[in-house]
Design an enzyme around this catalytic site. Structure first.
Site, PDB file in Angstrom:
ATOM      1  CB  VAL A   1      -0.974  -0.007   1.205  1.00  0.00           C
ATOM      2  CG1 VAL A   1      -0.225  -0.125   2.522  1.00  0.00           C
ATOM      3  CG2 VAL A   1      -1.876   1.208   1.201  1.00  0.00           C
ATOM      4  CG  ASP A   2       1.279   5.621  -2.268  1.00  0.00           C
ATOM      5  OD1 ASP A   2       2.496   5.758  -2.107  1.00  0.00           O
ATOM      6  OD2 ASP A   2       0.498   6.557  -2.508  1.00  0.00           O
ATOM      7  CE  LYS A   3       4.439   8.584   3.869  1.00  0.00           C
ATOM      8  NZ  LYS A   3       3.680   9.847   3.866  1.00  0.00           N
TER       9      LYS A   3
ATOM     10  CE  LYS B   1       5.393   4.061  -4.085  1.00  0.00           C
ATOM     11  NZ  LYS B   1       4.252   5.012  -4.173  1.00  0.00           N
TER      12      LYS B   1
END
Length: 634
Positions: free
Chosen positions: A313-315, A490
């Site tokens: 998950v991206d922040k 990523k």
């Protein structure tokens, strides 16, 4: 109406003919094949009425070299008539036609989510002309940039941005939210939603097929027609299974010299429940998800989502709000209160275009302070800003802006906690500290915990500094942190996890996330207002922009796959029991067809259980106060 009569008319007429035949004394034992009169004629007519569509479908399938279920039923019915068993022929065709009609009706029910979306599409709009007059126009007459007026109780006709006005908009058709969203100047609105209070003036951005609603409809249509791997396998299996049943029945008939037994085997061998068990489950699962604001591209991705065991998950903008907020105001001089310090800092920052300046100004206004702009200011790159505030020099930034050497221990402490802290100086002397940070989303902790409760590992991937990432990880309890990443990093993480045998879902909302979204087993885009590239690339989109919808979506996927497996089991068990009943005696052709159709309806009923609402109200779900009070940068 014509289609409805074609489906149910033959069932009703055939059924009435059978009832009249029974009243007239028709034999249902199959023993009286010598006498023939009115009852027999009525049964033959009933067979023809119910069976001609079945026979026609079988012929059409044979033209494309496919042996269909309709062929099994047609052969069985014709065989029964040759044996002069009029009741069996009429009963088999009637029950099969009735089953098809009920199947269509229940499948239409599972597609109700799509029908609701189509019905929600607006057709007209109230356009505001340049001279101030309004007129009602068709949607195709509008162009991007036009202004439309929406009054209380009216439907929003376009995707757009609110120019002026305030109101509560029911966005359930788009996001699945039950509580109206408050809209004001600058807010985004979507076509197909309803204004429940107030009045809005909207600048049109997306019109007709370019609207979010139209794209959702198109996506759900494609998704419901898309086949899961299990469905594809079952269709291939059926293509071999059906002719196999015919050959098996032929062999049994030749060996036993019992034609009726062979015909009965044809009827009970119909794989109808087996074939319908998968698509009806997928349609129901995708339809339920769409109602709850979760878009799934198709059955294949639904099956894959059920196997996800790792979420990357991206922040920023996903686990956090993606917008800096004022977090701390501290006084270093008893002569100045926190409000005094914040007001001085905010006024100085009115001359800055830095994102952190906006956070300070908003923080001051939220405390009810009147922030008047300054006229003289000097932004200093890498250090902060100096400004003339009522004849005094106010500095906001690093210690380099001050004349006196200030104690930086508190600044460093706040920075270690993931905040961007700055001195507020007056005439070269530090009098206070302000700090800003991005904030953790209220629903992030709940979402992470629910994912972990489902056995899913949560990996946070961010381009932010390691200390910032660690601060978020500590608050949310994620399983692994990867920080200071480039977009391509990523992608590398996703590939590494897949290489280790993990089924990976990637969650993001920006263009920079699209390579990882495309490579992950399941790509998840956040929010209807997210990056169009991310939403288009993703296999699953959370239109409500609420993180708890993510574990909900994975849970629904598992329920759907579980339903598919249950339905397959039911279908196979019913066929096995019927086969045993035929071989042991007692199961006739009509009883076999009755049980067969009952099994078809049973698997449909099981699949329709997926349509029950199970989503909890996550609109008010929030993390505990001690967590939401923590802040981070980035």
């Amino acid at each position: 109406m014509k289609s409805l009569w074609k489906t149910w008319g033959v069932v009703i007429v055939s059924g009435l003919l059978i009832i009249v035949a029974l009243i007239a004394g028709a034999d249902i034992t199959g023993q009286d094949t010598e006498s023939f009169g009115t009852p027999g004629i009525l049964m033959i007519v009933a067979t023809v009425v119910a069976g001609y569509q079945i026979a026609w479908s079988a012929i059409q399938a044979l033209r494309i070299k496919m042996v269909s279920i309709d062929l099994l039923v047609s052969v069985a019915a014709i065989g029964a008539m040759i044996l002069q068993n009029w009741w069996e022929a009429a009963a088999v065709t009637f029950l099969f036609a009735l089953g098809n009609a009920l199947e269509k009706a229940t499948l239409n029910k599972t597609r109700q989510a799509l029908s609701d979306l189509v019905d929600a599409a607006p057709e007209t709009a109230t356009k505001l002309n340049a001279d101030g007059t309004t007129e009602t126009v068709e949607l195709w007459e509008l162009e991007p940039g036009d202004t439309v007026i929406v009054k209380n109780g009216e439907q929003v006709p376009v995707d757009g941005t609110v120019i002026s006005g305030n109101g509560g908009v029911d966005e359930a058709q788009i996001t699945g939210e039950s509580v109206p969203a408050e809209k004001s100047a600058g807010s985004q609105v979507f076509a197909g939603t309803w204004l429940r209070a107030g009045l809005l003036r909207i600048e049109a951005v997306g019109i007709g097929s370019d609207s979010t609603l139209a794209k959702i409809i198109h996506r759900v249509e494609d998704a419901q027609d898309d086949k899961a791997k299990t469905q594809t396998f079952m269709e291939k299996f059926s293509a071999w299974y059906t002719p196999g049943v015919m050959i098996f029945a032929l062999i049994i008939g030749l060996v036993t010299q019992n034609v009726e037994l062979a015909l009965t085997l044809l009827v009970i061998g119909c794989p109808g429940a087996l074939v319908i068990s998968i698509p009806v489950s997928i349609v129901a699962g995708i339809g339920r998800a769409a109602k709850d604001g979760v878009l799934i591209k198709g059955g294949e991705y639904l099956e894959t989502a059920a196997r996800v065991d790792t979420v990357v998950v991206d922040k920023t903008g996903t686990l956090t709000n993606g917008r800096p907020e004022l977090t701390d105001v501290e006084s270093l001089d008893p002569a100045y209160t926190q409000d005094d310090i914040l007001l001085l800092a905010a006024r100085a920052e009115t001359a800055s275009e830095h994102p952190l300046a906006d956070a300070i100004i908003r923080g001051a206004k939220n405390r009810g302070l009147v922030v008047e702009p300054v006229e003289l200011a000097e932004p200093i790159a890498g250090q902060g800003i100096r400004a003339d505030v009522d004849g005094r020099v106010v500095a906001v930034g690093s210690a380099k802006l001050l004349n006196d050497v200030a104690d930086q221990s508190r600044i460093l402490e706040l920075n270690e906690r993931g905040r961007t802290a700055m001195f507020v100086g007056l005439d070269g002397r530090a009098i206070g500290i302000v700090a800003v940070a991005d904030t953790v989303r209220d629903d992030a902790l709940v979402a992470v915990k629910e994912l972990q409760d489902k056995g899913i590992r949560v990996v946070m991937a961010t381009g932010d500094a390691q200390r910032v990432a660690d601060n978020v990880a500590k608050q949310l309890g994620v399983d692994e942190v990867r920080a200071e990443l480039m977009p391509e990093d990523k992608l590398t993480i996703v590939k590494e996890l897949q290489a280790s045998g993990r089924t990976v879902a990637m969650v993001g909302d920006g263009v920079n996330d699209t390579p990882a979204l495309a490579t992950a087993n399941v790509g998840v885009a956040m929010g209807a207002a997210g990056s169009p590239a991310a939403i288009e690339t993703a296999d699953l989109a959370l239109m409500a922009d609420r993180l708890p919808r993510l574990p909900y979506a994975f849970g629904l996927a598992k329920r759907t796959v579980g339903t598919m497996r249950l339905n397959i089991t039911v279908a196979l068990v019913v066929v096995a029991l019927l086969l045993l009943g035929v071989l042991l005696g007692g199961v006739t052709m009509s009883i076999g067809m009755l049980v067969h159709e009952a099994s078809v309806l049973l698997v449909i009923a099981i699949a329709m259980m997926l349509l029950r609402p199970t989503l909890k109200d996550d609109a008010v779900t929030a993390a505990p106060a001690d967590v939401t009070s923590e802040k981070i940068t980035g």
